[in-house]
Design a protein around this motif. Structure first.
Motif, mmCIF file in Angstrom:
data_model
loop_
_atom_site.group_PDB
_atom_site.id
_atom_site.type_symbol
_atom_site.label_atom_id
_atom_site.label_comp_id
_atom_site.label_asym_id
_atom_site.label_seq_id
_atom_site.Cartn_x
_atom_site.Cartn_y
_atom_site.Cartn_z
ATOM 1 N N GLY A 1 -6.094 -0.967 8.395
ATOM 2 C CA GLY A 1 -7.190 -0.968 7.441
ATOM 3 C C GLY A 1 -7.367 -2.360 6.869
ATOM 4 N N TYR A 2 -8.237 -2.467 5.878
ATOM 5 C CA TYR A 2 -8.540 -3.748 5.249
ATOM 6 C C TYR A 2 -8.093 -3.746 3.800
ATOM 7 N N SER A 3 -7.518 -4.867 3.369
ATOM 8 C CA SER A 3 -7.146 -5.031 1.965
ATOM 9 C C SER A 3 -8.409 -5.363 1.179
ATOM 10 N N GLU A 4 -8.293 -5.365 -0.156
ATOM 11 C CA GLU A 4 -9.452 -5.709 -0.986
ATOM 12 C C GLU A 4 -9.909 -7.138 -0.741
ATOM 13 N N ILE B 1 1.552 -6.450 9.535
ATOM 14 C CA ILE B 1 0.944 -7.422 10.438
ATOM 15 C C ILE B 1 -0.481 -7.712 9.994
ATOM 16 N N ASP B 2 -0.846 -8.989 9.967
ATOM 17 C CA ASP B 2 -2.235 -9.400 9.743
ATOM 18 C C ASP B 2 -2.857 -9.509 11.130
ATOM 19 N N LEU C 1 -5.154 -5.407 8.232
ATOM 20 C CA LEU C 1 -3.708 -5.188 8.273
ATOM 21 C C LEU C 1 -3.325 -4.004 9.140
ATOM 22 N N ARG C 2 -2.148 -4.117 9.749
ATOM 23 C CA ARG C 2 -1.474 -2.982 10.380
ATOM 24 C C ARG C 2 -0.122 -2.879 9.703
ATOM 25 N N VAL C 3 0.184 -1.713 9.159
ATOM 26 C CA VAL C 3 1.472 -1.473 8.517
ATOM 27 C C VAL C 3 2.125 -0.307 9.256
ATOM 28 N N MET D 1 5.672 -9.207 4.627
ATOM 29 C CA MET D 1 4.692 -9.115 3.535
ATOM 30 C C MET D 1 4.604 -10.444 2.795
ATOM 31 N N ASP D 2 5.770 -11.061 2.543
ATOM 32 C CA ASP D 2 5.799 -12.341 1.844
ATOM 33 C C ASP D 2 5.085 -13.423 2.654
ATOM 34 N N CYS D 3 5.376 -13.497 3.959
ATOM 35 C CA CYS D 3 4.739 -14.500 4.833
ATOM 36 C C CYS D 3 3.226 -14.328 4.859
ATOM 37 N N ARG D 4 2.773 -13.086 4.860
ATOM 38 C CA ARG D 4 1.345 -12.794 5.053
ATOM 39 C C ARG D 4 0.605 -12.536 3.743
ATOM 40 N N HIS D 5 1.297 -12.743 2.629
ATOM 41 C CA HIS D 5 0.696 -12.582 1.296
ATOM 42 C C HIS D 5 0.113 -11.181 1.089
ATOM 43 N N VAL D 6 0.918 -10.168 1.425
ATOM 44 C CA VAL D 6 0.513 -8.770 1.281
ATOM 45 C C VAL D 6 1.328 -8.161 0.156
ATOM 46 N N THR D 7 0.664 -7.490 -0.768
ATOM 47 C CA THR D 7 1.335 -6.888 -1.921
ATOM 48 C C THR D 7 1.714 -5.428 -1.637
#
Length: 151
Positions: free
Chosen positions: A115-118, A140-141, A123-125, A77-83
């Motif tokens: 799905g897609y972030s805002e 995963i992005d 993303l795939r979680v 999450m940190d690498c891919r800037h996902v909150t």
């Protein structure tokens, strides 16, 4: 008048390529959506083109369960800037990708939701529901390859 004859093979080749593209012969036959049974409790319909569930989700996945993040998931999450908010949004609204999910994983099944972030990240979680919590396994992005040194 002889010059007309030299264009016929080129026109036939162009027509053949166009037909192949229209029929997508190289991808093989396209199949209709099929049904899958999970643990005799849940029937899901999967669209073979997108591999996404189009009916009900697997029964063991609680979309409102408390989340526990693995060290690997936090690093990804940190690498891919996902909150965390984006992960929760994917859990609540994402589509299950059956090809990347494994409801028979031990000790807990794993479900890959996409799905897609805002911000528009695709993303795939991967979630692992176990007892009263759900673990976030990885993130995963799907559109961008981020440099990451996670184990």
């Amino acid at each position: 008048m002889k010059s007309k004859g030299k264009y016929i093979p080129m026109l036939l080749l162009s027509l053949l390529l166009w037909l192949a593209w229209q029929q997508q012969w190289w991808k093989g036959p396209q199949r209709a959506p099929h049904a899958t049974v999970h643990n005799n409790t849940s029937i899901t319909r999967t669209d073979k083109k997108t591999n996404h569930v189009t009916a009900n989700d697997p029964a063991k996945l609680n979309r409102h369960a408390p989340l526990k993040y693995t060290r690997h998931a936090r690093c990804r999450m940190d690498c891919r800037h996902v909150t965390e908010e984006e992960v929760v949004d994917i859990l609540q609204t994402g589509s299950v990708n059956n090809e990347k999910s494994n409801p028979l994983d031990e000790p807990c099944p794993t479900y890959a939701l996409e799905g897609y972030s805002e911000e528009g990240q695709h993303l795939r979680v991967v979630f692992a529901p176990c007892e009263d919590t759900t673990s976030v396994v990885t993130c995963i992005d799907l559109d961008k390859d981020w440099a990451c040194s996670c184990n």
